[in-house]
Design an enzyme around this catalytic site. Structure first.
Site, PDB file in Angstrom:
ATOM      1  N   HIS A   1     -13.343  -2.541  -3.065  1.00  0.00           N
ATOM      2  CA  HIS A   1     -12.584  -1.969  -1.958  1.00  0.00           C
ATOM      3  C   HIS A   1     -12.979  -2.641  -0.629  1.00  0.00           C
ATOM      4  O   HIS A   1     -13.072  -1.986   0.415  1.00  0.00           O
ATOM      5  CB  HIS A   1     -12.842  -0.458  -1.890  1.00  0.00           C
ATOM      6  CG  HIS A   1     -11.631   0.345  -1.480  1.00  0.00           C
ATOM      7  ND1 HIS A   1     -10.969   1.192  -2.339  1.00  0.00           N
ATOM      8  CD2 HIS A   1     -10.945   0.410  -0.326  1.00  0.00           C
ATOM      9  CE1 HIS A   1      -9.950   1.766  -1.706  1.00  0.00           C
ATOM     10  NE2 HIS A   1      -9.914   1.296  -0.484  1.00  0.00           N
TER      11      HIS A   1
ATOM     12  N   SER B   1       0.836  -1.199   0.000  1.00  0.00           N
ATOM     13  CA  SER B   1       0.000   0.000   0.000  1.00  0.00           C
ATOM     14  C   SER B   1       0.873   1.251   0.000  1.00  0.00           C
ATOM     15  O   SER B   1       1.909   1.299   0.680  1.00  0.00           O
ATOM     16  CB  SER B   1      -0.884   0.005   1.253  1.00  0.00           C
ATOM     17  OG  SER B   1      -1.442   1.289   1.457  1.00  0.00           O
TER      18      SER B   1
ATOM     19  N   LYS C   1      -7.340  -0.775  -9.977  1.00  0.00           N
ATOM     20  CA  LYS C   1      -8.090  -1.517  -8.951  1.00  0.00           C
ATOM     21  C   LYS C   1      -9.392  -0.793  -8.681  1.00  0.00           C
ATOM     22  O   LYS C   1      -9.389   0.384  -8.318  1.00  0.00           O
ATOM     23  CB  LYS C   1      -7.260  -1.605  -7.667  1.00  0.00           C
ATOM     24  CG  LYS C   1      -7.931  -2.322  -6.520  1.00  0.00           C
ATOM     25  CD  LYS C   1      -6.906  -2.717  -5.458  1.00  0.00           C
ATOM     26  CE  LYS C   1      -7.574  -3.250  -4.201  1.00  0.00           C
ATOM     27  NZ  LYS C   1      -8.163  -2.188  -3.376  1.00  0.00           N
TER      28      LYS C   1
END
Lengths: 375, 375, 375, 375
Positions: B272, B122, B248
């Site tokens: 998500h 991340s 994404k």
């Protein structure tokens, strides 16, 4: 004779198979290995989706009854492998029944014989197959006696096993094909189940060869699966035994067709009671599709979630030739030994006859797709 | 070396990923920020409809297995961006992992490397990206290492970030496109989550510009959204980095097509984790539609609700090229550090291999739509 | 006069039929046989799937109302067997009502008469049929009075019964055809229900012949079912009574057609309140199919799960000519005797009128399929 | 000025509308009439099937978002009756708001004005309509101000009411057509709700004429319904007021068409919050059908179960021109007066803007059927 059935008092208030489960739990819990064995018996794979779906699928079917038909002289007889049976109930192969009652498979055989139910002995039975067979033979009205087995990658061992099975008087072989490896039975693993001292698969001698793996190899794909049965092994079994062969655990119609082409006598539509791969469809969904694909002549049995006489009737209406009862008879065994199993079988048969009467079926030949309500 | 993995004892009784969640909760609660961090990790947007639907949708799919196939030498390898991976599991980008374990992303990297899993760091990682990359590079069998980022409306900042990511050895970029603004994560807000002292996005220097709004302007439409990524920013990223780019959070087929036309290498089908807009469809519903629209060549990964090996197999059957694991590995991190994550990955891979064996898949190429039961 | 209604205080807070059930349970429990009688009344067959489905099916129907119509002078009258009734509510035949209140069927008759409801006396009533008929005759506005019976395989007995029924002033016969044998009512059996001293089927004299079975014969198929009614017995009833005959419990359209061809006046669509074969479809599903198959002229009544005025309206919209209320009026009887039953009937009728007003039906002729919302 | 809003502290932890409900319950319970008033406000008709279905239907809809669109300068403005509104939220007419807060409708008006929400004053308001209008007029950014009414069968009274409404500055009339009689609100009746001393419909003077019924007449069909509105009364209203007229509670497309033909300006798709006829379809099901039948030009508002910004967006996607909020704003009123209502409105609008941003809608014109996922 040590193999005579022990007669126990039936617990009070047993009006359906669910009652036996409750009664059994109390008795099993009292054993040293009770809690783990209970998890082993009743648990399914992973999240137990298929285990629950099996039950739910029978419940979700609706019967559309006929009334005012003459049902005099009706019956619930079926024909299976050339024999006429009093009713379509067989006991599914379940391993190590001494876990649940000291008499184990012997008590079950006494009950099956008395109630004319079929019995499919597990290869992992905790009682010698010959003693079980002797009990069944002693009762002229006994139902069929079959032997279930898993493939072991040792043809010498297999040949000896087949000869012994035939010699003992078993009438058919059932090869389980849906468990080349163990499913992830979380409930059982969490309970830490292992076989207690003195309970084992007494009919399976020999020694399993240990896995020999190279670094980086998969225990599954490189170790266990090369030893599992394939279609060639089915052919080998057909060639090396005169007994009819059934496959248990076929779900896909192409596999079913191939089995019948190889001379397999019948199929047991099963998802292993929800114990192997979680997410398999319920057997009440698999059965009608296989029947539709294979036509009316194929021999199809079914197990998984049968708890009521109306479930049996629904299974017959969906195309089954007979029905296997699994966990519930082990509950009855645990609750009250041979008498418990006999009572559970009688109760289920009574429920079946009542369901037939109330839906206007004089015989099970009257139970076809038209008996099922379509929204 | 401070970056060597701390080895902790695994809690007893971990038989599936849900067990890790329970074990994690106990450990996380003991931290001063534990309850709020737990809500931050596990909560979803609003009423958590999508969060629950993600799980339910995998559970609702049924597998139709094949039997008696020869599976010797099977495996669960996949190809992704030109590399062959041991298995299709990648770790999804999750921010601030030091909230859950002092070793944070480093422990996760050790586990990913040991278990050959892919890792998508991340942008809000709490450990320097170079240290994470070093851990992954130290293991020859390590899976792919990718870097996830959000767009920041500062091209100088972005260019520096891309250069650093490339220099550190990351192999691909993942741009998250489904969160131009925060979702309303009620559970997290109610718990009053904020980052504790000492845990921060160490890889994101620079300073975000404060919003400058006129009276009557919308903080959202006039403040935040003008800074969010659009298609032009995707093109800019393609032009300013040699790394393959994945998006994404694409749900609509038209957006998916446009992405591929702009040279995007692949899509991660995601909502998500149910954390942005509550009411999005579960990813198990989005995936097959996108696969059907985009054809067999498009690279599609999926996350959201994967908890079982059978879920992974279902995802592959619905058209995924690989699968991302999210919250569960952070649970494993919290429960037992690097060893916990490694164990969770092994456990999920074992479940996948068992599911393949029990459904007759020798490789994941055998897992197509025909593996799924249609009522 | 001993047959005058006892007036009791109504429990407070009765705003719908469910409230009567709660009030009844308290009163019934106080009787020596209370718990078992409660199980007998409220229980269904086996797992009570059909019992629950009956309720659920009405709840699942949606009404699509019309607005701004002039409803002045509307009403809920219906015509049945040549009579005009104030409303479409009849009381279903329920046995042994003295189990629930000392006044039993007499109290019910007083309430039915006062509220202009129809009454179908059970052959197993615990009060003499003539006393019930006298109460109904004393009220000019009383609804229809019918007599329900089971077939007994003794034509002399049957002929005498029919003569007595006619002489007492009953206006129609209802032959129950869905219970040639008892269903497996597990709840009732578990509670060990049996009739207490002094409560019995006072209208059924004679003696049932004991079953005489050969060894190996089925009590059901060889004992009970040969004595059950078939189509020939329906014809015999038609020939031996001048009263209109209805059949209760027909589900299949072919049976329904045959009944009408034999001169049967009407059908009561029923699954015996879920008390016979568990798994029967809910009556809200059976009714519209029978109406569609039989056309608009056939007389179709329905029972099972009716608890709300909107349920009555839905039943009429699905094609019913009138509606039977079952367990709820016995709850009202137990809760407060004749006054309780009268209040329950009034309440249900009020709900019906409100439902009509709110959906734009001036009369029940306005309640057709177009009143039901289709997704 | 007594009509200035009282400023109260907001309870802590209010992150969504459900939190206001919890906070309100505590405050309302403290009033002498609290429990009954709570049942009155929150209860629905009968079994509250429609009440629950309203909520569930919004939850069941899935949004299919677009990504990477430029949303700069977006907004949630709508046009209604020729005015541009900041957002599509109006407050539904709810009676007797002083039951829940001493400031009643005045506090609500202050909040509506501050947040630019529309306000539809109930004819049964507990505050004078002129005071409410004055509050709204004092804020230039205030949303539209409409007046809701029931028909009273007294044309003199109606004409006076219309003149007063117009004089006070109300911009439209809303005639409620789905409640010609009260629904059976069991929860409210069980709680024994009645208006406390000092709270009453201050805008409705005059005296209702008592019903005069002949014996045997129905209070409903012969008493109340002859006084209810029909299409002729709609025409009368059109003729006697210059204000646009909306009908609230039309469900059937034929009624909708007739209304538009008579010059009605718009329809509020509503089932009266589940308070009239239980079993009505949820408004999320009614709305798209009416939109499809009436075409894009008809003005359709909707209420019932809206609790989330995503619900508002779904309603717009299904064809609503604006959305009414009901019980939640009264919860906010009870929880914290004017400030509570303002906060609830802001929170819902924020959720709406976030939902737009996360689904790629720059304006509400982007919210059409294509935004909704179809399985």
């Amino acid at each position: 004779m040590s193999d005579a059935p022990r007669i126990e008092a039936l617990p009070a208030g047993l009006v359906n198979l669910a009652d036996f489960e409750a009664a059994a739990q109390a008795r099993v819990s009292a054993k040293p290995w009770g809690e783990a064995a209970w998890a082993y018996l009743n648990g399914g794979a992973a999240d137990e989706i298929t285990l629950r779906a099996n039950r739910q699928a029978w419940d979700d079917l609706r019967l559309l009854p006929r009334v005012l038909r003459r049902l005099d002289g009706g019956h619930c007889r079926v024909r299976l492998l050339g024999r006429e049976l009093q009713h379509p109930l067989l006991l599914a192969p379940i391993a190590y029944q001494k876990l649940f009652h000291d008499d184990g498979e012997l008590a079950v055989a006494h009950a099956a014989a008395a109630q004319s139910a079929g019995l499919i002995l597990s290869a992992q039975a905790s009682v010698e197959m010959e003693r079980v067979a002797a009990v069944m033979r002693s009762e002229p009205q006994a139902g069929p006696l079959w032997f279930q087995l898993y493939w072991r990658d040792d043809r010498e061992f297999m040949q000896a096993l087949l000869q012994r099975v035939e010699a003992a008087g078993y009438e058919a072989l059932v090869l389980t094909v849906d468990a080349p490896v163990h499913g992830a039975r979380d409930r059982e693993r969490r309970a830490g189940f292992k076989l207690p001292e003195g309970i084992r698969a007494v009919n399976l001698g020999g020694r399993k060869q240990p896995l020999e793996l190279q670094p980086g190899q998969s225990a599954l794909f490189d170790g266990l699966l090369p030893r599992a049965a394939g279609w060639a092994e089915v052919e080998w079994l057909r060639a090396h035994s005169r007994l009819p062969l059934l496959l248990k655990g076929v779900a896909h119609e192409d596999d079913a067709r191939q089995a019948l082409q190889l001379g397999v006598s019948g199929l047991i539509v099963s998802n292993h009671g929800g114990r192997t791969l979680d997410s398999l469809p319920p057997t009440a969904a698999l059965l009608p599709r296989l029947r539709a694909e294979l036509g009316p002549e194929a021999m199809l049995l079914v197990d998984g979630g049968i708890r009521r006489g109306s479930d049996v009737l629904k299974a017959m209406a969906l195309g089954a030739n007979a029905v296997l009862l699994g966990r519930p008879y082990v509950h009855a065994l645990a609750a009250a030994g041979a008498l418990g199993v006999a009572r559970a079988l009688r109760l289920l048969r009574d429920e079946l006859e009542i369901a037939m009467a109330l839906s206007g079926c004089r015989t099970l030949a009257d139970a076809g797709p038209q008996l099922l309500w379509r929204d």
